[in-house]
Design an enzyme around this catalytic site. Sequence first.
Site: not given
Ligand code: AMP
Length: 215
Positions: A15, A90, A128, A162, A173
């Site tokens: 994404k 989400r 990554r 990360r 996750r």
């Molecule tokens: P990502 O970079 O999208 O993989 O997000 C990293 C982390 O941020 C996730 O594992 C969640 O802990 C938090 N996070 C990101 N987007 C959301 C969302 N829309 N709702 C809740 N937590 C989020």
Amino acid sequence: MSKIIVLMGAPGAGKGTQARLLQERLKLPQISTGDIFRALKDSQTPLAMEVREIMAQGRLVPDELTIRLVKERTSQDDCRNGYILDGFPRTPAQAESLESLATEQGNEIFPVLIDIPTEILEKRMTGRRNCPVCGEIYNVYFKPPKHDNVCDVHTDTQLAHRADDNPETVKARLITYEEQTRPLMNYYRSRGLLRTVDGNRDPEVIYKEIEAIVT
Ligand code: AMP
């Protein structure tokens, strides 16, 4: 009517890579809730500390906070002609709030699912790396940089990994995704809105397909 391009898919599906390409080429702002939360990494407020803990456990940040941040961000001027969402919604509550937000803003939602076999997601995430200067995303298995652990463009910068891309958090996750986010695909599918692209291909090929869907 302006468009809200919603990139959906498991963590590691690509994404972020597609959001960057869309932003650059369609000149629309990319809003990544993950990036917004990661930006709190040096803050010592109780809220920032709580968010960090949730992220480290691979859980989701509470809907109320997440929704509030997205509302604030998307009400800014640069979102007037539409925007790209990466990592939001989400949960069903987030999807509902996006619905009302789109209505309020007079925007139309285009959910695109980047589909990828679950077996390769773990490697996609643990491999990554990203450039702290330009944000370019690499992968030690699938898209290695030209030189070990440095950006191809910013050659004096070490790539970053990360904190939540470690094997343990990655597993959590993926479970969170299956339990809380995957049901959203059915929600959008049943309303005839969801478009799916095969994410197990060259990013440029995937991009072309997404571009054709959303333009
Ligand atoms: P990502 O970079 O999208 O993989 O997000 C990293 C982390 O941020 C996730 O594992 C969640 O802990 C938090 N996070 C990101 N987007 C959301 C969302 N829309 N709702 C809740 N937590 C989020």
